[in-house]
Design a protein around this motif. Sequence first.
Motif, mmCIF file in Angstrom:
data_model
loop_
_atom_site.group_PDB
_atom_site.id
_atom_site.type_symbol
_atom_site.label_atom_id
_atom_site.label_comp_id
_atom_site.label_asym_id
_atom_site.label_seq_id
_atom_site.Cartn_x
_atom_site.Cartn_y
_atom_site.Cartn_z
ATOM 1 N N PHE A 193 37.886 71.116 98.243
ATOM 2 C CA PHE A 193 36.763 72.056 98.175
ATOM 3 C C PHE A 193 36.551 72.350 96.700
ATOM 4 O O PHE A 193 37.440 72.902 96.047
ATOM 5 C CB PHE A 193 37.080 73.372 98.887
ATOM 6 N N SER A 194 35.403 71.989 96.175
ATOM 7 C CA SER A 194 35.198 72.197 94.740
ATOM 8 C C SER A 194 34.916 73.669 94.459
ATOM 9 O O SER A 194 34.442 74.411 95.327
ATOM 10 C CB SER A 194 34.026 71.357 94.243
ATOM 11 N N LYS A 195 35.199 74.087 93.232
ATOM 12 C CA LYS A 195 34.962 75.495 92.890
ATOM 13 C C LYS A 195 33.485 75.835 92.991
ATOM 14 O O LYS A 195 33.116 76.946 93.340
ATOM 15 C CB LYS A 195 35.539 75.836 91.512
ATOM 16 N N LYS A 196 32.650 74.838 92.744
ATOM 17 C CA LYS A 196 31.211 75.052 92.841
ATOM 18 C C LYS A 196 30.843 75.383 94.295
ATOM 19 O O LYS A 196 30.104 76.314 94.600
ATOM 20 C CB LYS A 196 30.518 73.777 92.347
ATOM 21 N N ARG A 197 31.439 74.589 95.186
ATOM 22 C CA ARG A 197 31.176 74.771 96.616
ATOM 23 C C ARG A 197 31.641 76.172 97.056
ATOM 24 O O ARG A 197 30.950 76.890 97.778
ATOM 25 C CB ARG A 197 31.970 73.682 97.367
ATOM 26 N N ILE A 198 32.841 76.523 96.599
ATOM 27 C CA ILE A 198 33.402 77.832 96.987
ATOM 28 C C ILE A 198 32.511 78.953 96.451
ATOM 29 O O ILE A 198 32.183 79.903 97.160
ATOM 30 C CB ILE A 198 34.850 77.983 96.459
ATOM 31 N N ALA A 199 32.071 78.790 95.192
ATOM 32 C CA ALA A 199 31.209 79.817 94.600
ATOM 33 C C ALA A 199 29.906 79.933 95.396
ATOM 34 O O ALA A 199 29.419 81.040 95.657
ATOM 35 C CB ALA A 199 30.914 79.475 93.149
ATOM 36 N N ASP A 200 29.344 78.790 95.809
ATOM 37 C CA ASP A 200 28.103 78.839 96.587
ATOM 38 C C ASP A 200 28.291 79.632 97.870
ATOM 39 O O ASP A 200 27.447 80.448 98.251
ATOM 40 C CB ASP A 200 27.632 77.409 96.924
ATOM 41 N N ILE A 201 29.424 79.365 98.531
ATOM 42 C CA ILE A 201 29.682 80.111 99.777
ATOM 43 C C ILE A 201 29.828 81.600 99.454
ATOM 44 O O ILE A 201 29.223 82.460 100.088
ATOM 45 C CB ILE A 201 30.966 79.597 100.462
ATOM 46 N N PHE A 202 30.650 81.899 98.430
ATOM 47 C CA PHE A 202 30.957 83.287 98.061
ATOM 48 C C PHE A 202 29.684 84.080 97.793
ATOM 49 O O PHE A 202 29.557 85.244 98.187
ATOM 50 C CB PHE A 202 31.854 83.274 96.822
ATOM 51 N N TYR A 203 28.751 83.443 97.115
ATOM 52 C CA TYR A 203 27.515 84.165 96.779
ATOM 53 C C TYR A 203 26.388 83.946 97.782
ATOM 54 O O TYR A 203 25.254 84.326 97.537
ATOM 55 C CB TYR A 203 27.082 83.816 95.349
ATOM 56 N N SER A 204 26.720 83.305 98.943
ATOM 57 C CA SER A 204 25.656 83.092 99.928
ATOM 58 C C SER A 204 25.425 84.326 100.788
ATOM 59 O O SER A 204 24.430 84.443 101.470
ATOM 60 C CB SER A 204 26.017 81.896 100.826
ATOM 61 N N TYR A 205 26.353 85.279 100.745
ATOM 62 C CA TYR A 205 26.212 86.455 101.609
ATOM 63 C C TYR A 205 25.293 87.490 100.959
ATOM 64 O O TYR A 205 25.141 87.502 99.742
ATOM 65 C CB TYR A 205 27.594 87.059 101.892
ATOM 66 N N ASN A 206 24.742 88.355 101.797
ATOM 67 C CA ASN A 206 23.751 89.266 101.228
ATOM 68 C C ASN A 206 24.378 90.355 100.370
ATOM 69 O O ASN A 206 25.598 90.534 100.342
ATOM 70 C CB ASN A 206 22.836 89.835 102.320
ATOM 71 N N ALA A 207 23.519 91.082 99.683
ATOM 72 C CA ALA A 207 23.956 92.005 98.630
ATOM 73 C C ALA A 207 24.861 93.133 99.139
ATOM 74 O O ALA A 207 25.573 93.758 98.353
ATOM 75 C CB ALA A 207 22.729 92.603 97.941
ATOM 76 N N ASN A 208 24.851 93.385 100.475
ATOM 77 C CA ASN A 208 25.700 94.476 100.986
ATOM 78 C C ASN A 208 27.177 94.144 100.973
ATOM 79 O O ASN A 208 28.012 95.021 101.128
ATOM 80 C CB ASN A 208 25.345 94.784 102.449
ATOM 81 N N TYR A 209 27.467 92.869 100.840
ATOM 82 C CA TYR A 209 28.871 92.468 100.880
ATOM 83 C C TYR A 209 29.573 92.841 99.583
ATOM 84 O O TYR A 209 29.153 92.436 98.514
ATOM 85 C CB TYR A 209 28.983 90.950 101.088
ATOM 86 N N HIS A 210 30.671 93.611 99.711
ATOM 87 C CA HIS A 210 31.469 93.891 98.517
ATOM 88 C C HIS A 210 32.462 92.764 98.313
ATOM 89 O O HIS A 210 32.586 91.874 99.159
ATOM 90 C CB HIS A 210 32.183 95.234 98.656
#
Length: 771
Positions: A366-383
């Motif tokens: 799992f590339s860090k780019k892929r992980i970052a994409d997932i991490f930031y795919s959630y909406n702004a309410n997610y802490h």
Amino acid sequence: MFSFEGGHVLTKEQVREQQHLDGIMDELQAADKRLTAEIARTKNEEQSLNKNFFSDMSLNFSNDAESIETAASIQQQQQMLDERSNAWQQSTQQLKTVKRLQVSPFFARIDFTEGKEKPETIYIGLGSFTNKAGKFLIYDWRAPISSIYYDGGLGHVTYQTPDGPQVVDVSLKRQFVVENGQITTMFDTTETIGDQMLLEVLGEKSDTQMKSIVTTIQREQNQIIRDTTADLLFVQGAAGSGKTSAVLQRVAYLLYRYRGNLNSSQVIMFSPNQLFSDYIGNVLPELGEQNMVQFTFYQYVSRRVPNIDVQDLFSQFEAVLSPAQKKVAKLKGSLAFFKATEDYAASLEKGGMRFRDIKFNDTVFFSKKRIADIFYSYNANYHLGNRLSATKERLLNMLNRRVESEMKAKWVQQAVEDLSDEQIRMLQSEGKTEFENSDEEYKFFARKIVVDAFKTIQTAITRNHFLNVRGQYVQYLKDAGNFVDLASFGLTQKAWDEEVAGFIAAFKDRRLTMVDATPYLHLYDLMTGRHGERDMRYVFIDEIQDYTPYQLAYLKGSFPRAKFTLLGDLNQAIFTKDDSHTLIQDVSRLFDPEKTRVVQLTQSYRSTAQVTEFTKAILRSGQRIDAFDRQGPLPTIAVRDTENQLVTALIDQLKVDDNAKQTSAIIAKTLEEAQTVYEELKAAGVPATLIQSENQRLVPGNIVVPSYLAKGLEFDAVILWQVNAANFHEEDERELLYTIASRAMHRLTILASPDLSPLLAGVPASRYEKK
Ligand SMILES: Nc1ncnc2c1ncn2[C@@H]1O[C@H](COP(=O)(O)OP(=O)(O)OP(=O)(O)O)[C@@H](O)[C@H]1O
């Protein structure tokens, strides 16, 4: 007030008290016998119940009605077993108390009347004891009523009960010393706790283990011990004013008061070093309680950063900081920086989180780019915490889906072919043994192999290995200027950048200084959404003047549901030095002022009046310190031209201390100096033990110890080694000098060559003797 020791004629009252004591000793002995027999009996019964657990029952599950019967019978047997084991535990507990009381059943008596009721007499000891008829023969010192012994003199005294305040009229307060079933000393007192009793206790010799003070707790100490309302109890007290003693009795009190709802694993104490933790380790067991959890801050931090070398006490103390480094340390220890870390973490909700690739067999899985994409795919309410859990869940799902395709990989085919008979048998034992065709058989083994191999990836996901915490912290430092005002700490961006570069170099070697360790952990907690230890109910921090506001704020957040008791003497800061004076304001900002209680202890109990008057004069802060009226020799100062001559002076002094049957601690400023003086003593054939690490134990006899390990300890006689101008000249070394000098109980000697530290210039000549 009277006292008697062997040889004196006993008064009628003394005879009466001894008779009463004899009666109690008999009752205790009878209870000892009864409980011992009872324990043996219940233990036997429990064993035989256990043995016959199934044979006593007809197990029948053939129809519903009978299985219900059987279940009921099992339950009944289990209940009997539980009762036996509870009874056994209770009796064992009682027996322990009885045994402790047999050594010394009580130490005080009070006579009083409550309202219009009959006058009462109660005796107070280390635990409660009732006779067979249920009458209290001894009251635990922590019982509500016992408070009147500590809190007031004669006449009207108010004490707190669970139902609110009660007033009683006290007509007698008597104190006893009981040894081997004999009253050896007895005083009547009109005061809170008579000075005479205290004087006797304080005149005793030092020990390698701290003692409990229950027999002579002072009124203001009792306030600390019994406080149950404050969220923050802040105890500021002079050296030797009993801060540590009071809080240890406080732990015992809380465990008693909340018995059943609070246990010792929900109480944690932070001590200055391991040596000190050992030193206080016996107090609670002696009082019949289990020790609380104990940590030094270093232990607490370093166990959470396993692969990084956190700066230890020794190097923290011996490090010499440049002016710029001092400013950086001040910044990194400040509440402003704490807030900056939180703001920085909040900014990561939008972007900037650093990740690592998750690798498998040396290739990126799992590339860090892929992980970052997932991490930031959630909406702004997610802490951050929610983002992280959602990301982990996604990654685990993706991993599961990859099993099927991976099964076709070449390495898997090879692995299946290479399986030994033994391995095949092992894998089959966990599942199928018969297969319809070879394809099905291949799939079975291939799946097992892949799932097994993927376990490393699974661990990497569940344990957050894909977070680049170190990279993140470095990034934070680089960006810190955006989150905190560097100028208000006297730093330019350039100076800061240089410091960060220095930090990175050490960090690459996996070294972390104490000032960075806390922000680093804090950032990690924020990144992972960690909520701290919610089970912990009471946190005690001793010597808080050696903590930075950042560290205290971090501890506060780490134990979100706990009440805090903080102890400190702002005159004894040995690490944080002059910053400690703003600490109180900083700390108080962390707690609700309505629920904060500050207690000042000004009376110093440890030392003789002569020693206290001397140590007090070292300080400039003008803080109130009252000497206890216990007399001893004046402190002495000896200055010699050479260190050789000083060694002779030291040996002479050790002889004087020895003749007075006092053990001495020779306290040197640094470890190196301690080692040198130890070697010199050894060469001269003078026995002593060198304490060079906090992991050592205190031992009887003379010791040599570096200053930073002497914190919190006390010794009969203290000899300060080499208090010369070279060692002690900076204003911020004044507190260190005060701290080590105030370790002396009965005698203090100061040795220096070739000159004396200017920090002692302000001590009036009448307070010491030159030798
Ligand atoms: N009420 C008391 N009765 C008997 N002894 C006492 C009492 N209060 C304090 N002491 C004694 O005074 C000495 C100093 O107590 P303690 O170490 O608790 O003080 P401290 O305030 O924590 O000191 P420091 O900050 O200098 O380390 C100990 O020997 C302790 O037993």
